[in-house]
Design an enzyme around this catalytic site. Structure first.
Site, PDB file in Angstrom:
ATOM      1  N   LYS A  55       0.836  -1.170  -0.127  1.00 36.90           N
ATOM      2  CA  LYS A  55      -0.102  -0.050   0.157  1.00 36.90           C
ATOM      3  C   LYS A  55       0.866   1.279  -0.161  1.00 36.90           C
ATOM      4  O   LYS A  55       0.917   2.097  -0.834  1.00 36.90           O
ATOM      5  CB  LYS A  55      -1.128   0.028   1.185  1.00 36.90           C
ATOM      6  CG  LYS A  55      -1.859   1.703   1.605  1.00 36.90           C
ATOM      7  CD  LYS A  55      -2.261   1.655   2.838  1.00 36.90           C
ATOM      8  CE  LYS A  55      -1.266   2.246   3.621  1.00 36.90           C
ATOM      9  NZ  LYS A  55      -1.505   3.787   4.381  1.00 36.90           N
ATOM     10  N   ASN A  56       2.001   1.436   0.758  1.00 42.42           N
ATOM     11  CA  ASN A  56       2.242   2.383   0.978  1.00 42.42           C
ATOM     12  C   ASN A  56       3.391   3.023  -0.373  1.00 42.42           C
ATOM     13  O   ASN A  56       3.730   4.132  -0.234  1.00 42.42           O
ATOM     14  CB  ASN A  56       3.328   2.234   2.023  1.00 42.42           C
ATOM     15  CG  ASN A  56       2.532   3.087   3.672  1.00 42.42           C
ATOM     16  OD1 ASN A  56       1.589   3.066   3.656  1.00 42.42           O
ATOM     17  ND2 ASN A  56       3.227   2.427   4.252  1.00 42.42           N
ATOM     18  N   CYS A  60      -4.836   9.211   9.213  1.00 41.75           N
ATOM     19  CA  CYS A  60      -4.887   8.403  10.285  1.00 41.75           C
ATOM     20  C   CYS A  60      -4.383   9.100  11.630  1.00 41.75           C
ATOM     21  O   CYS A  60      -3.776   9.907  11.358  1.00 41.75           O
ATOM     22  CB  CYS A  60      -4.263   7.126  10.185  1.00 41.75           C
ATOM     23  SG  CYS A  60      -3.863   4.700   9.737  1.00 41.75           S
ATOM     24  N   ARG A  97       1.806  14.519  13.278  1.00 40.40           N
ATOM     25  CA  ARG A  97       2.163  14.634  12.055  1.00 40.40           C
ATOM     26  C   ARG A  97       1.828  15.643  10.917  1.00 40.40           C
ATOM     27  O   ARG A  97       0.961  15.574   9.613  1.00 40.40           O
ATOM     28  CB  ARG A  97       0.843  13.142  11.035  1.00 40.40           C
ATOM     29  CG  ARG A  97       1.246  12.209  12.274  1.00 40.40           C
ATOM     30  CD  ARG A  97       0.575  10.850  11.062  1.00 40.40           C
ATOM     31  NE  ARG A  97       1.021  10.225  10.289  1.00 40.40           N
ATOM     32  CZ  ARG A  97       0.901   9.447   9.358  1.00 40.40           C
ATOM     33  NH1 ARG A  97       0.011   8.456   9.684  1.00 40.40           N
ATOM     34  NH2 ARG A  97       1.599   8.746   8.799  1.00 40.40           N
ATOM     35  N   ASP A 156       4.620   0.371  11.817  1.00 43.59           N
ATOM     36  CA  ASP A 156       3.482  -0.109  11.522  1.00 43.59           C
ATOM     37  C   ASP A 156       3.050  -1.719  11.892  1.00 43.59           C
ATOM     38  O   ASP A 156       2.259  -2.117  11.839  1.00 43.59           O
ATOM     39  CB  ASP A 156       3.834   0.143   9.584  1.00 43.59           C
ATOM     40  CG  ASP A 156       3.134   1.254   9.142  1.00 43.59           C
ATOM     41  OD1 ASP A 156       3.312   2.050  10.337  1.00 43.59           O
ATOM     42  OD2 ASP A 156       3.746   1.075   7.635  1.00 43.59           O
ATOM     43  N   ARG A 187      -8.927   0.436   4.354  1.00 44.20           N
ATOM     44  CA  ARG A 187      -7.821   1.293   3.674  1.00 44.20           C
ATOM     45  C   ARG A 187      -6.156   0.404   3.348  1.00 44.20           C
ATOM     46  O   ARG A 187      -5.807   0.568   2.139  1.00 44.20           O
ATOM     47  CB  ARG A 187      -7.357   2.665   5.040  1.00 44.20           C
ATOM     48  CG  ARG A 187      -8.482   3.288   5.013  1.00 44.20           C
ATOM     49  CD  ARG A 187      -7.705   4.279   5.683  1.00 44.20           C
ATOM     50  NE  ARG A 187      -6.717   4.642   5.428  1.00 44.20           N
ATOM     51  CZ  ARG A 187      -5.642   5.566   5.850  1.00 44.20           C
ATOM     52  NH1 ARG A 187      -5.072   6.409   7.857  1.00 44.20           N
ATOM     53  NH2 ARG A 187      -4.679   5.460   6.007  1.00 44.20           N
TER      54      ARG A 187
HETATM   55  C1  UD1 Z   1       5.122   6.730   5.916  1.00 49.43           C
HETATM   56  C2  UD1 Z   1       3.570   5.502   6.271  1.00 49.43           C
HETATM   57  C3  UD1 Z   1       3.360   5.125   7.487  1.00 49.43           C
HETATM   58  C4  UD1 Z   1       4.514   4.918   8.616  1.00 49.43           C
HETATM   59  C5  UD1 Z   1       5.742   5.927   8.512  1.00 49.43           C
HETATM   60  C6  UD1 Z   1       6.759   5.783   9.145  1.00 49.43           C
HETATM   61  C7  UD1 Z   1       2.968   5.405   4.257  1.00 49.43           C
HETATM   62  C8  UD1 Z   1       2.242   6.647   3.550  1.00 49.43           C
HETATM   63  N1  UD1 Z   1       3.478   5.992   4.881  1.00 49.43           N
HETATM   64  O1  UD1 Z   1       4.078   7.571   6.801  1.00 49.43           O
HETATM   65  O2  UD1 Z   1       2.806   3.635   7.545  1.00 49.43           O
HETATM   66  O3  UD1 Z   1       4.534   4.655   9.520  1.00 49.43           O
HETATM   67  O4  UD1 Z   1       6.046   6.291   7.322  1.00 49.43           O
HETATM   68  O5  UD1 Z   1       7.461   4.225   8.607  1.00 49.43           O
HETATM   69  O6  UD1 Z   1       3.897   5.280   3.442  1.00 49.43           O
HETATM   70  N2  UD1 Z   1       7.120  14.567  10.700  1.00 49.43           N
HETATM   71  C9  UD1 Z   1       7.770  15.864  11.076  1.00 49.43           C
HETATM   72  N3  UD1 Z   1       7.192  16.514   9.624  1.00 49.43           N
HETATM   73  C10 UD1 Z   1       7.176  15.961   8.357  1.00 49.43           C
HETATM   74  C11 UD1 Z   1       6.899  14.953   8.123  1.00 49.43           C
HETATM   75  C12 UD1 Z   1       6.883  14.149   9.191  1.00 49.43           C
HETATM   76  O7  UD1 Z   1       7.857  16.012  11.525  1.00 49.43           O
HETATM   77  O8  UD1 Z   1       7.241  17.106   7.582  1.00 49.43           O
HETATM   78  C13 UD1 Z   1       7.445  13.422  11.885  1.00 49.43           C
HETATM   79  C14 UD1 Z   1       5.572  12.299  12.102  1.00 49.43           C
HETATM   80  O9  UD1 Z   1       5.311  13.105  12.661  1.00 49.43           O
HETATM   81  C15 UD1 Z   1       7.031  11.207  13.034  1.00 49.43           C
HETATM   82  C16 UD1 Z   1       7.817  11.103  11.566  1.00 49.43           C
HETATM   83  O10 UD1 Z   1       8.083  12.528  11.201  1.00 49.43           O
HETATM   84  O11 UD1 Z   1       6.370  11.406  14.129  1.00 49.43           O
HETATM   85  C17 UD1 Z   1       8.438  10.495  10.919  1.00 49.43           C
HETATM   86  O12 UD1 Z   1       7.307   9.999   9.986  1.00 49.43           O
HETATM   87  P1  UD1 Z   1       7.046  10.064   8.543  1.00 49.43           P
HETATM   88  O13 UD1 Z   1       8.179   8.579   8.668  1.00 49.43           O
HETATM   89  O14 UD1 Z   1       7.431  11.298   7.042  1.00 49.43           O
HETATM   90  O15 UD1 Z   1       5.581   8.983   7.740  1.00 49.43           O
HETATM   91  P2  UD1 Z   1       4.490   8.863   7.043  1.00 49.43           P
HETATM   92  O16 UD1 Z   1       5.605   9.542   6.006  1.00 49.43           O
HETATM   93  O17 UD1 Z   1       4.018  10.319   7.604  1.00 49.43           O
END
Ligand code: UD1
Length: 420
Positions: free
Chosen positions: A22-23, A117, A122, A307, A399
Site C-alpha cells: 500500500k505505502n 490516521c 504528523r 507499522d 484502507r
Molecule cells: C509513512 C507510512 C506510515 C509509516 C511511517 C513511518 C505511508 C503512506 N505511510 O508515513 O505507514 O508508519 O512512514 O515508517 O507511506 N514528521 C514531521 N514533519 C514532517 C514529516 C514527518 O514532524 O514534515 C514526523 C511525523 O509526525 C512522525 C515522523 O516524522 O513523527 C516520521 O514520519 P514519516 O516518516 O514522515 O511518516 P509518513 O511518511 O507520514
C-alpha cells in the site's frame, strides 16, 4: 458500517499471498503526474487508499483504469486542474504527495493540508521546507498550501533534520524534473523508497543512492511511460506472520521479500515461533509452544517498523512474562492499548513505553481502533482470544489490508465480515 466478527481460539493453517505494498502503491500512483505517457502499475493492491488516490488523480484530469487483476493504468496526458481539494486529500495523508509532482510539471499547485490516521500530530513541515529549497514559493491559506515555482524547480542540497519517509518520497517526486542535481541527506531508506526510485528510473529519471542516507537526483527534462510491478507489502506480510505467532498454527506467506523484514524475524523467533525462509515464501509455525516475551523499540528502516508495533503487542499480551515496547516514531501510537485491555490484556503505558505483562488468555470483546495497523492488532488478538471478538470501524482495515477476512478465512480462521 461493516464489522469483522471472529470466533477465536482456532490455530491458523494454510497459505496467504501477500499483495503489493500500500505505502508504495499510493506514491507510485502520484508518479503518473510527472509524465504525459501512460504508467501501468501491476501487483497493485485493491484498497480504499488506492481508490482514494485514484479519485484524487481523476479530479486532476488523469485517466485511471483498474483491472483486470492487480493492474492499474494511469494516464496524465493533459492535466485539467492543479488543485487537490480538502474533501479528497483528507481521506489519506499520502495524497498530499501530489503537490511535488504538480509543482514539477505545472509549476504551480494548490493542495489541501492532509488528513489520515489519527496517530499523532504528523505535520508536513519537512515536505514544505524541502520544496522551498527546490525553489517553490509557498503560502498557507485557509487550510491549503498554495505553491508556485516560476520557471520550474531547481536542484539543491537538502538535509532532513530527522528521517521522514513521506518527505523523502515527496522531495524525490519533485526533484526528478528539477533543473540540475539534488542531494538528499538523512533520507529515509525504506524499501518503498527504493521502489519509487526504481519506477522513476525505469521512466528515465536519474536517481542514485536510494536505500542509502545520501541520495542523488540528477533532474531530467521529461519522463516516459512504463509498466512497473509494485513491491510486495512487508507490513502485510509481517502482520500475518505475527497473527500466526499470536494465534498459533502454521502459515506459509507467498510473494514476500523476506529481506525487507530483517528486524521482525529474529524477534518472532525469540518469542518462540519457528520461521523458515525460501526464495519467495516464508513459513511461520508455532505449534503448541508458549509465547515468550520480547522487548522492542520502533525505528526507521532497517529498524523495527512502527507499522508492526501494534501487531507485535497483540502477540506479547499472551507471552510468558513481561515485554516492553517503545514507540519512537509517532507520539500517539498506543491507541490499541485500551482496546487490548478490554480483551483482558495487562498493559501499562508510560509516555512512549508500554509495559505488557503476559496473561494466560484473552477474551473476545467488542473493540474498535482509530488507525489502520491498530485495527490489524485487534484482529490478531481476536484470533487468539476465547469467544467472540467484534472489530468495529472496519474501514480502517479496508484502507490498507486487501481481503483480510478472506485471507485469514482461507487459513481456517472463523472470521466474517458483517454489514450492519
Ligand atoms: C509513512 C507510512 C506510515 C509509516 C511511517 C513511518 C505511508 C503512506 N505511510 O508515513 O505507514 O508508519 O512512514 O515508517 O507511506 N514528521 C514531521 N514533519 C514532517 C514529516 C514527518 O514532524 O514534515 C514526523 C511525523 O509526525 C512522525 C515522523 O516524522 O513523527 C516520521 O514520519 P514519516 O516518516 O514522515 O511518516 P509518513 O511518511 O507520514
Amino acid at each position: 458500517m461493516d464489522k469483522i466478527v471472529i470466533e477465536g481460539g482456532v490455530p491458523l493453517s494454510g497459505e496467504i499471498t501477500i499483495s503489493g505494498a500500500k505505502n508504495s502503491a499510493i506514491k507510485l500512483m502520484a508518479v503518473c503526474l510527472l509524465c504525459d505517457e501512460p504508467l501501468e502499475l501491476t501487483n497493485m493492491p485493491r484498497l480504499r487508499d488506492t481508490r482514494s488516490m485514484g479519485e484524487l488523480l481523476m479530479s486532476l484530469g488523469v485517466q485511471v483504469e483498474t483491472g483486470p487483476g492487480a493492474r492499474m493504468l494511469l494516464h496524465a496526458k493533459d492535466l485539467s486542474s492543479t488543485t487537490a481539494p480538502y474533501d479528497l486529500v483528507r481521506k489519506m495523508r499520502a495524497s498530499f504527495n501530489v503537490l511535488g509532482p504538480l509543482l514539477a510539471r505545472c509549476h504551480k499547485a494548490k493542495v489541501s493540508l492532509p488528513g489520515g490516521c489519527a496517530i499523532g500530530a504528523r505535520p508536513v513541515d519537512l515536505h514544505l521546507d524541502a520544496l522551498k529549497t527546490l525553489g517553490a514559493d509557498i503560502e498557507l491559506s485557509e487550510g491549503y498550501v498554495i505553491a508556485e515555482a516560476k520557471g520550474g524547480l531547481k536542484g539543491a542540497d537538502i538535509t532532513f533534520p530527522f528521517i521522514s519517509v513521506g518527505a523523502t518520497e515527496h522531495t524525490m517526486l519533485a526533484a526528478v524534473l528539477a533543473k540540475g542535481e539534488t542531494v538528499l541527506n538523512n533520507a529515509a531508506r525504506e524499501p518503498e523508497i527504493i521502489d519509487l526510485a526504481d519506477c522513476l528510473n525505469a521512466m528515465g529519471a536519474k536517481i542514485t543512492g536510494a536505500g542509502r542516507s545520501e541520495m542523488r537526483i540528477e533532474g531530467v527534462d521529461r519522463l516516459h511511460g512504463v509498466s512497473y510491478a509494485v513491491v510486495p507489502d512487508r507490513i502485510e506480510a509481517g502482520t500475518y506472520a505475527l497473527a500466526a505467532a499470536t494465534a498459533g498454527g502454521s502459515v506459509r506467506l507467498l510473494n514476500v521479500r523476506s529481506e525487507h523484514l530483517g528486524a521482525l524475524w529474529p524477534l518472532i523467533a525469540k518469542a518462540g515461533t519457528k520461521v523458515t525462509m525460501d526464495e519467495n515464501s516464508v513459513l511461520v509455525e508455532r505449534l503448541g509452544t508458549p509465547i515468550l516475551p520480547v522487548d522492542v523499540e520502533t525505528q526507521a528502516y532497517p529498524g523495527f517498523p512502527t507499522d508492526l508495533q501494534a501487531q507485535l503487542m497483540a502477540m506479547v499480551t499472551l507471552a510468558n512474562g513481561v515485554s516492553i515496547i517503545r514507540e519512537n516514531i509517532f507520539e500517539n501510537r498506543f491507541m490499541h492499548c485500551p482496546e487490548l485491555i478490554r480483551m483482558g490484556a495487562n498493559i501499562t503505558v508510560k509516555g512512549r513505553e508500554a509495559i505488557i505483562r503476559g496473561v494466560e488468555s484473552l477474551k473476545g470483546a467488542q473493540v474498535m481502533a482509530t488507525d489502520l495497523r491498530a485495527s490489524a492488532s485487534l484482529v490478531s488478538a481476536g484470533l487468539a482470544a476465547k469467544g467472540t471478538t467484534e472489530v468495529l470501524r472496519v474501514y480502517h482495515l479496508d484502507r490498507g489490508f486487501e481481503n483480510i477476512d478472506v485471507k485469514l478465512g482461507n487459513c481456517g480462521a472463523r472470521i466474517k465480515r458483517v454489514s450492519e
